[in-house]
Design a protein around this motif. Structure first.
Motif: not given
Ligand SMILES: O=C(O)c1[nH]c(=O)[nH]c(=O)c1I
Length: 309
Positions: A210, A204-206, A213-214, A200-201
């Motif tokens: 891609k 960016s909370e992402t 879902q990561g 997780i980053d």
């Protein structure tokens, strides 16, 4: 110092090679491996026909390794068969990684490889974690048994398997019992990436990649203890087979650990992706230095000789 060794009777200048999937998708990458200090090399796992793979970003460097969900992008098996036909086998052995989407595809590909009379050694990939909708054969023990039976009767030569990591002694026992039923399974490559990790980053909370879902396979430093355990578990359980170690290698010390645990050849994935093919020269120097400090002249003096307490 002499880092030469043997694998299934073939001489290697060094017990080092790439992990399938890294620096081996296309001809110019394969040529760079052929010219490098690697003692052997392997092609990207291939399917019957060319695949684009998953949408990007699909690889990300992590603080202690990598996460990938490439999705089996490759040029199709005939591309790698062409490469195998022009490879200089006196220079170094070539392994041919096969990852058919179905049993039939695998049988078709190994039949074509057999008909081509190529000296390349087949490594059946039973552990790709990133093709959506395809469970890993390595985790389906019945399917594992079936595919080994089918390939053993379709392919007249020794071959190897690329296994996912296992995390339970009962699974080491059960998988080794299956592998030991097939004399043609001459080598076992442990491990593939640890499947379906997530990073997780926090800015960016992402997620970082891609596809899925990561979720993606984890490689690098994170997996070294699991890789060493799988190498040693199958080394102890499959005395008639050779083990190729893969996972967590970025220094000569890691190479030494894999060899001590029972590996005959050590593959490099994440660190090769990050450093490039010059890494093999560095790993040789570092391994030679460790051997010199310990007074070892040949790899065979310590290979597989891990001591327990
Ligand atoms: O996503 C991939 O292409 C991939 N990625 C991996 O980490 N292991 C594999 O065997 C494969 I076939």
């Amino acid at each position: 110092l002499d880092l030469s060794t043997f694998f299934l009777g073939r001489p290697l200048a060094a017990p080092l090679m790439n992990a399938s999937g890294v620096w081996c998708n296309v001809t110019n990458q394969l040529n760079a491996l052929a010219k490098s200090e690697a003692g052997a090399m392997v092609t990207k796992s291939c399917t019957l026909v060319r695949r684009d793979g998953n949408p990007e970003p699909r690889y990300h460097t992590l603080s202690m390794g990598s996460i990938n969900s490439m999705g089996l992008p490759n040029e199709g098996h005939l591309y790698y068969l062409d490469y195998a036909q022009q490879h200089d086998y006196e220079n170094k052995p070539l392994f041919f990684s096969v990852a058919g989407l179905t049993l039939d595809d695998n049988l078709t590909m190994v039949a074509q490889i057999q008909d081509a009379y190529t000296p390349a050694m087949v490594e059946i990939n039973l552990s790709c974690p990133n093709v959506p909708g395809k469970a890993q054969i390595g985790y389906d023990f019945e399917a594992l048994d079936v595919i080994l039976a089918e390939i053993s009767s379709a392919y007249a030569r020794p071959f190897g398997v690329k296994l996912p990591p296992y995390f339970d002694i009962a699974h080491f026992d059960e998988v080794a019992e299956i592998l030991n039923r097939y004399d043609k399974v001459a080598f076992v490559t442990c491990i593939n990436s640890i499947g379906n990790g997530l990073m997780i980053d926090i800015n960016s909370e992402t997620v970082l990649i891609k596809p899925k879902q990561g979720f993606g396979g984890i490689g690098g430093e994170y997996v070294l203890p699991t890789a060493l355990a799988n190498v040693n578990a199958f080394y102890r359980r499959c005395p008639e087979k050779s083990i190729i170690g893969c996972g967590g290698v970025s220094t000569g010390e890691h190479v030494f650990m894999h060899l001590l645990a029972g590996a005959s050849i050590v593959q490099v994935g994440t660190a090769l992706y990050e450093e490039g093919v010059d890494i093999f020269a560095r790993l040789k120097i570092e391994l030679a230095r460790i051997m010199q400090q310990k007074g070892y002249q040949k790899i065979e003096e310590y290979q597989g000789k891990l001591k327990t307490i």
